[in-house]
Design a protein around this motif. Sequence first.
Motif, short mmCIF file in Angstrom:
data_model
loop_
_atom_site.label_atom_id
_atom_site.label_comp_id
_atom_site.label_asym_id
_atom_site.label_seq_id
_atom_site.Cartn_x
_atom_site.Cartn_y
_atom_site.Cartn_z
N GLY A 180 0.85 -1.19 0.00
CA GLY A 180 0.00 0.00 0.00
C GLY A 180 0.88 1.23 0.00
N ILE A 181 0.37 2.31 -0.59
CA ILE A 181 1.11 3.57 -0.58
C ILE A 181 0.07 4.68 -0.72
CG2 ILE A 181 1.57 3.38 -3.08
CD1 ILE A 181 4.19 4.92 -2.58
N ASP A 182 0.25 5.75 0.07
CA ASP A 182 -0.74 6.83 0.06
C ASP A 182 -0.06 8.09 0.56
OD1 ASP A 182 -3.90 7.07 -0.18
OD2 ASP A 182 -3.26 8.36 1.48
N HIS A 183 -0.55 9.24 0.11
CA HIS A 183 -0.02 10.49 0.68
C HIS A 183 -1.15 11.46 0.93
CE1 HIS A 183 -0.11 12.86 -3.13
NE2 HIS A 183 0.07 11.68 -3.69
N GLY A 235 -2.61 0.79 4.56
CA GLY A 235 -2.76 -0.50 5.23
C GLY A 235 -1.74 -0.77 6.32
N ALA A 236 -1.08 0.30 6.78
CA ALA A 236 -0.01 0.11 7.77
C ALA A 236 -0.52 -0.45 9.08
CB ALA A 236 0.71 1.43 8.01
N PHE A 237 -1.80 -0.16 9.40
CA PHE A 237 -2.30 -0.57 10.71
C PHE A 237 -2.94 -1.96 10.69
CE2 PHE A 237 -2.95 4.24 11.10
CZ PHE A 237 -1.67 4.41 11.63
N GLU A 238 -2.96 -2.60 9.51
CA GLU A 238 -3.60 -3.92 9.43
C GLU A 238 -2.80 -4.99 10.16
OE1 GLU A 238 -4.23 -4.51 5.25
OE2 GLU A 238 -5.52 -2.73 5.12
N ALA A 255 4.47 4.25 2.66
CA ALA A 255 4.45 3.03 1.85
C ALA A 255 4.68 1.84 2.78
CB ALA A 255 5.55 3.08 0.79
N VAL A 256 3.94 0.77 2.53
CA VAL A 256 4.13 -0.47 3.29
C VAL A 256 4.73 -1.51 2.35
CG1 VAL A 256 3.01 -2.31 4.59
CG2 VAL A 256 2.22 0.06 4.82
N LEU A 257 5.88 -2.05 2.75
CA LEU A 257 6.63 -2.98 1.91
C LEU A 257 6.73 -4.34 2.60
CD1 LEU A 257 9.52 -0.46 1.24
CD2 LEU A 257 7.71 -1.02 -0.37
N GLU A 258 6.56 -5.40 1.81
CA GLU A 258 6.65 -6.75 2.38
C GLU A 258 7.49 -7.65 1.48
OE1 GLU A 258 2.46 -7.32 4.86
OE2 GLU A 258 2.79 -8.44 3.02
#
Lengths: 315, 349
Positions: free
Chosen positions: B228-231, B257-260, B342-345
């Motif tokens: 996910g990525i958002d600003h 989606g960082a808090f998921e 940004a959330v990276l996995e």
Amino acid sequence: MPDVLKAPLVVEFPFTRSLGPVQSAFLTGLRERVVLGVRTGGDDGRVLVPPVEYDPVTAEELHDLVEVAPTGTVTTWAWNPAPRRGQPLSTPFAWVLVRLDGADTALLHALDAPGPDAVHTGLRVRVRWAAERVGAITDIACFEPYDGEAVQLKGNTGQFENPVTGIVAPARLDYTYSPGRAQSAYIHALGDRRMVAERCPSCRKVYVPPRGACPTCGVATAEQVEVGPRGTVTTFCIVNIKAKNLDIEVPYVYGHIALDGADLALHGRIAGIPYDQVRMGLRVEAVWTEGSRYPDHYRPTGEPDAEYDTYKELL
Amino acid sequence: MTREIAVVAFAQTDHRRTSEEFSEVEMLMPVLHDVLAQTGLKTADIGFTCSGSSDYLAGRAFSFTLALDGVGAWPPISESHVEMDGAWALYEAWTKLLTGDADTALVYSYGKSSPGSVRDVLTRQLDPYYVAPLWPDSVALAALQAQALIDAGDTDEPALAAVAARSRSDASANPHAQLRDPVSQGEYLVRPLRTGDCPPIGDGAAAVILAAGDRARDLCERPAWIRGIDHRIEAHGLGVRDLTDSPSARLAAEKAGAFERPVDTAELHAPFTSQEVVLRKALRLGDDVRVNPSGGALAAHPIMAAGLIRIGEAAARVHRGESDRALGHATSGPCLQQNLVAVLEGDPR
């Protein structure tokens, strides 16, 4: 590598900005020593100071102007021991956000105080007006500590004679320009009346002035190649408007010149020939004037004109 | 919107106080070559190129067009530029890949703060009617935020000094960082911020390659998938905002989606120590999250590249298997006005 070249560069511009109706009323008010806010819509009806044209939350257009007091409370502060150019005070001062009495938001400005120990969040302050006011945020010279009575307001709603409709905001930034490796080498060589290009290691094209990279291959150029000082006019224009501070009579000719040995044309002024006789294919050479570190212009060599096929790829 | 997109390579310069011997393209080119070499791609293989920079920093008009020389943009390539940190260029490239128009993207950004006076340059981004005429410099505005945090009981000077010390100690393992040893907190620059609370001023560049789906798996052993990525941005009026909080960072994180699920690592773009305090709270980062193992912006702060570097550092930890789920953050504007998350996995090991 030659020494890094450096030169001062000042970028300066007087920005002329027109004002919306709310901004105009606020800045005209400052000229008249009146501080205005704008009320937001809805049930909460907050008073924003400084006032804005649109609600920062709902984007609704705002126009309900209300007078607020020139006195208020510091909501946060920061002590500036070394004022910089353009800042409101030239002696050490505090930056403050001030919520004026009657407002729900805070205004950024400077606070004149003897030292950081005299400043705290919650401090009561009032506007110190500038002696000469023109309708600008700087009509507030700064804030000063104030523990007196509340100020009586007249209920001004933003109606003024001769409202300001714009501001002029001078901006100046100072730089030290350095052109980098490839261009430094080029400029150094020009001072010795040599024109030094660089060759792409991949496609073998020769670039002048070199910028350090081949724009086709995206690789660094490094191999130095002497080009010119003769070349061919590939295209040109006749300049009929005299630029400010330019000591050249119009009309004159500015052209693209493909120096012998280069794969990219550079540009320069063409002189030593009537302007209406300059033509594509004309053979020219660089002319350095006495003591100059770069060519002043290009002049005809007297050679026969170059065939179109010899420079058509360089147009 | 189901395309999987990953960061597959990251490179950066050694960030330094000055790079006066190099032009911008000369500074940038080795980074472009590095990031391409990591994937074996050539310029001609790249589907979309996007860059971020600001001409105000070095006072060079249209410098981004000259920087394109380093890409090899002839014959013409599909290209774009933002006058923002490279993290926002990465966002544009991500959307481009989502559309399916391209499978790979080169994102780069650079900043040379050394030719100018960056504290003054940054005043030119402020409201031109009410704020910019007062020339409030970037440290002053950050100091107002820091004092608000101290007044609110969210931090104090020793806690800020601890953020500074931890960042520079962590940077000792980062060969690219400008400050790689603990530095003295020093005098007040603008009270309550001391020199140690502020980022170093310097020059640098960074580049990232994005790839979609199987292309990403071909190019990288363990791609850092952008889950996910958002600003989001807040009002420009400083006095309208609650400077002790960052609702825009929180909302961007939520949308990304960082808090998921918890992250194990966070690279935060907090140029001032006090801003890490705000971001940790807004992004709900617990003490078990490794924050800024690179040293962060307090160890190297090439403006316009520092945000992209946060995403690159987070991705590189996923690539190396040091993180399974990392958060990369970038900021822009005064007092954390605008924030990108940004959330990276990495794939399960």
